[in-house]
Write a protein that holds these residues in place. Structure first.
Motif, PDB file in Angstrom:
ATOM      1  N   PHE A 183      -2.535  -1.977 -14.891  1.00 55.29           N
ATOM      2  CA  PHE A 183      -2.894  -0.778 -14.133  1.00 55.29           C
ATOM      3  C   PHE A 183      -4.401  -0.605 -14.173  1.00 55.29           C
ATOM      4  CE2 PHE A 183      -3.465   3.796 -13.538  1.00 55.29           C
ATOM      5  CZ  PHE A 183      -2.648   4.021 -12.436  1.00 55.29           C
ATOM      6  N   HIS A 184      -5.021  -0.455 -12.993  1.00 55.50           N
ATOM      7  CA  HIS A 184      -6.465  -0.248 -12.900  1.00 55.50           C
ATOM      8  C   HIS A 184      -6.751   0.998 -12.083  1.00 55.50           C
ATOM      9  CE1 HIS A 184      -7.654  -4.098 -14.610  1.00 55.50           C
ATOM     10  NE2 HIS A 184      -6.735  -4.675 -13.870  1.00 55.50           N
ATOM     11  N   VAL A 185      -7.868   1.670 -12.415  1.00 53.30           N
ATOM     12  CA  VAL A 185      -8.324   2.854 -11.676  1.00 53.30           C
ATOM     13  C   VAL A 185      -9.723   2.554 -11.164  1.00 53.30           C
ATOM     14  CG1 VAL A 185      -8.852   5.309 -11.800  1.00 53.30           C
ATOM     15  CG2 VAL A 185      -7.002   4.375 -13.190  1.00 53.30           C
ATOM     16  N   PHE A 186      -9.937   2.766  -9.861  1.00 50.12           N
ATOM     17  CA  PHE A 186     -11.240   2.568  -9.244  1.00 50.12           C
ATOM     18  C   PHE A 186     -11.694   3.886  -8.647  1.00 50.12           C
ATOM     19  CE2 PHE A 186      -8.975  -1.442  -9.031  1.00 50.12           C
ATOM     20  CZ  PHE A 186      -9.890  -2.319  -9.584  1.00 50.12           C
ATOM     21  N   GLN A 187     -12.975   4.203  -8.858  1.00 48.57           N
ATOM     22  CA  GLN A 187     -13.517   5.446  -8.329  1.00 48.57           C
ATOM     23  C   GLN A 187     -14.979   5.212  -7.954  1.00 48.57           C
ATOM     24  OE1 GLN A 187     -13.175   8.821 -10.904  1.00 48.57           O
ATOM     25  NE2 GLN A 187     -14.129  10.198  -9.465  1.00 48.57           N
ATOM     26  N   VAL A 188     -15.367   5.736  -6.807  1.00 44.40           N
ATOM     27  CA  VAL A 188     -16.752   5.625  -6.373  1.00 44.40           C
ATOM     28  C   VAL A 188     -17.575   6.624  -7.170  1.00 44.40           C
ATOM     29  CG1 VAL A 188     -18.340   5.903  -4.438  1.00 44.40           C
ATOM     30  CG2 VAL A 188     -16.106   4.895  -4.065  1.00 44.40           C
ATOM     31  N   GLN A 189     -18.634   6.154  -7.774  1.00 50.66           N
ATOM     32  CA  GLN A 189     -19.506   7.044  -8.525  1.00 50.66           C
ATOM     33  C   GLN A 189     -20.721   7.353  -7.679  1.00 50.66           C
ATOM     34  OE1 GLN A 189     -20.354   5.283 -12.295  1.00 50.66           O
ATOM     35  NE2 GLN A 189     -18.305   5.641 -13.066  1.00 50.66           N
ATOM     36  N   CYS A 229       0.853  -1.184   0.000  1.00 49.87           N
ATOM     37  CA  CYS A 229       0.000   0.000   0.000  1.00 49.87           C
ATOM     38  C   CYS A 229       0.889   1.234   0.000  1.00 49.87           C
ATOM     39  CB  CYS A 229      -0.913  -0.003   1.213  1.00 49.87           C
ATOM     40  SG  CYS A 229      -2.110   1.331   1.185  1.00 49.87           S
ATOM     41  N   ARG A 230       0.615   2.146  -0.931  1.00 57.80           N
ATOM     42  CA  ARG A 230       1.413   3.355  -1.052  1.00 57.80           C
ATOM     43  C   ARG A 230       0.496   4.502  -1.457  1.00 57.80           C
ATOM     44  NH1 ARG A 230       6.594   4.479  -4.946  1.00 57.80           N
ATOM     45  NH2 ARG A 230       6.573   6.723  -4.617  1.00 57.80           N
ATOM     46  N   PRO A 231       0.244   5.466  -0.574  1.00 56.20           N
ATOM     47  CA  PRO A 231      -0.595   6.608  -0.952  1.00 56.20           C
ATOM     48  C   PRO A 231       0.084   7.458  -2.021  1.00 56.20           C
ATOM     49  CG  PRO A 231      -0.298   6.497   1.435  1.00 56.20           C
ATOM     50  CD  PRO A 231       0.634   5.511   0.822  1.00 56.20           C
ATOM     51  N   VAL A 232      -0.711   7.968  -2.957  1.00 56.92           N
ATOM     52  CA  VAL A 232      -0.193   8.816  -4.032  1.00 56.92           C
ATOM     53  C   VAL A 232      -1.025  10.091  -4.118  1.00 56.92           C
ATOM     54  CG1 VAL A 232       0.765   6.926  -5.407  1.00 56.92           C
ATOM     55  CG2 VAL A 232      -1.593   7.605  -5.746  1.00 56.92           C
ATOM     56  N   ALA A 233      -0.510  11.071  -4.874  1.00 53.06           N
ATOM     57  CA  ALA A 233      -1.178  12.364  -5.010  1.00 53.06           C
ATOM     58  C   ALA A 233      -1.976  12.488  -6.296  1.00 53.06           C
ATOM     59  CB  ALA A 233      -0.160  13.492  -4.937  1.00 53.06           C
ATOM     60  N   GLY A 234      -1.833  11.554  -7.206  1.00 57.80           N
ATOM     61  CA  GLY A 234      -2.569  11.637  -8.462  1.00 57.80           C
ATOM     62  C   GLY A 234      -2.264  10.455  -9.354  1.00 57.80           C
ATOM     63  N   ASP A 268      -5.659   7.441  -3.610  1.00 61.77           N
ATOM     64  CA  ASP A 268      -5.520   8.871  -3.919  1.00 61.77           C
ATOM     65  C   ASP A 268      -6.678   9.567  -3.207  1.00 61.77           C
ATOM     66  OD1 ASP A 268      -5.269  11.387  -4.962  1.00 61.77           O
ATOM     67  OD2 ASP A 268      -5.542  10.803  -7.056  1.00 61.77           O
ATOM     68  N   PHE A 269      -6.418  10.017  -1.982  1.00 59.88           N
ATOM     69  CA  PHE A 269      -7.479  10.587  -1.153  1.00 59.88           C
ATOM     70  C   PHE A 269      -7.968  11.925  -1.698  1.00 59.88           C
ATOM     71  CE2 PHE A 269      -5.004   7.917   1.797  1.00 59.88           C
ATOM     72  CZ  PHE A 269      -5.988   6.998   2.094  1.00 59.88           C
ATOM     73  N   ALA A 270      -7.113  12.678  -2.379  1.00 54.26           N
ATOM     74  CA  ALA A 270      -7.501  13.990  -2.889  1.00 54.26           C
ATOM     75  C   ALA A 270      -8.548  13.884  -3.998  1.00 54.26           C
ATOM     76  CB  ALA A 270      -6.276  14.734  -3.396  1.00 54.26           C
ATOM     77  N   HIS A 271      -8.472  12.839  -4.815  1.00 52.59           N
ATOM     78  CA  HIS A 271      -9.384  12.691  -5.950  1.00 52.59           C
ATOM     79  C   HIS A 271     -10.408  11.575  -5.742  1.00 52.59           C
ATOM     80  CE1 HIS A 271      -5.717  14.597  -7.690  1.00 52.59           C
ATOM     81  NE2 HIS A 271      -6.651  15.410  -8.160  1.00 52.59           N
ATOM     82  N   GLY A 272     -10.349  10.874  -4.614  1.00 53.43           N
ATOM     83  CA  GLY A 272     -11.315   9.815  -4.343  1.00 53.43           C
ATOM     84  C   GLY A 272     -11.155   8.613  -5.238  1.00 53.43           C
TER      85      GLY A 272
END
Length: 143
Positions: free
Chosen positions: A92-98, A47-52, A72-76
């Motif tokens: 590489f996958h991107v997950f975002q709550v809609q 686990c590694r937090p990132v900015a974007g 990425d807590f800033a962008h959810g």
């Protein structure tokens, strides 16, 4: 503290408290197990937090096969990156709550019927206003 040859603890301050301690019972054969090597367990998640997203894409892929989870807590968003074992390319996958869409609000049936009645009244008013004009136009042509 002293440990006996069989690896158990015997306090030095009470040597007489345990009569027969360390003596082998007749007819019982004692076996000593060799120590087992300690196995290192590789983590299957990092686990590694990132900015974007750019930073998440630039994080190196872990070659041990562990999945890297990057919140990425800033962008959810949550990004994941892992090694494709077949061809060596990163996955590489991107997950975002809609957010759920707001509910659609329909007009009340009473309001629709009221508007329909008003339109009908306007149609009748226009039709009655056109009748006298047509009649006057027709009578002027006859003269």
């Amino acid at each position: 503290m002293a440990y006996g040859y069989n690896g158990t603890y015997m306090p030095q301050s009470y040597p007489g408290a345990y009569p027969g301690y360390g003596q082998q019972m007749p007819g019982v054969q004692q076996t000593v197990m060799p120590p087992q090597p300690v196995q290192q367990i590789q983590p299957n998640m990092i686990c590694r937090p990132v900015a974007g997203e750019e930073e998440a894409r630039s994080v190196p892929t872990d070659f041990s096969g562990a999945i890297t989870i990057m919140p990425d807590f800033a962008h959810g968003r949550i990004y994941t990156k892992m090694l494709n074992q077949n061809d060596g390319a990163p996955i590489f996958h991107v997950f975002q709550v809609q957010q759920p869409a707001p509910p659609v609000e329909y007009a009340q049936i009473a309001a629709v019927q009221e508007i329909a009645a008003e339109i009908e009244q306007l149609k009748q008013a226009i039709a009655s206003a056109e009748k006298p004009a047509k009649q006057a136009k027709g009578s002027a042509e006859k003269q």
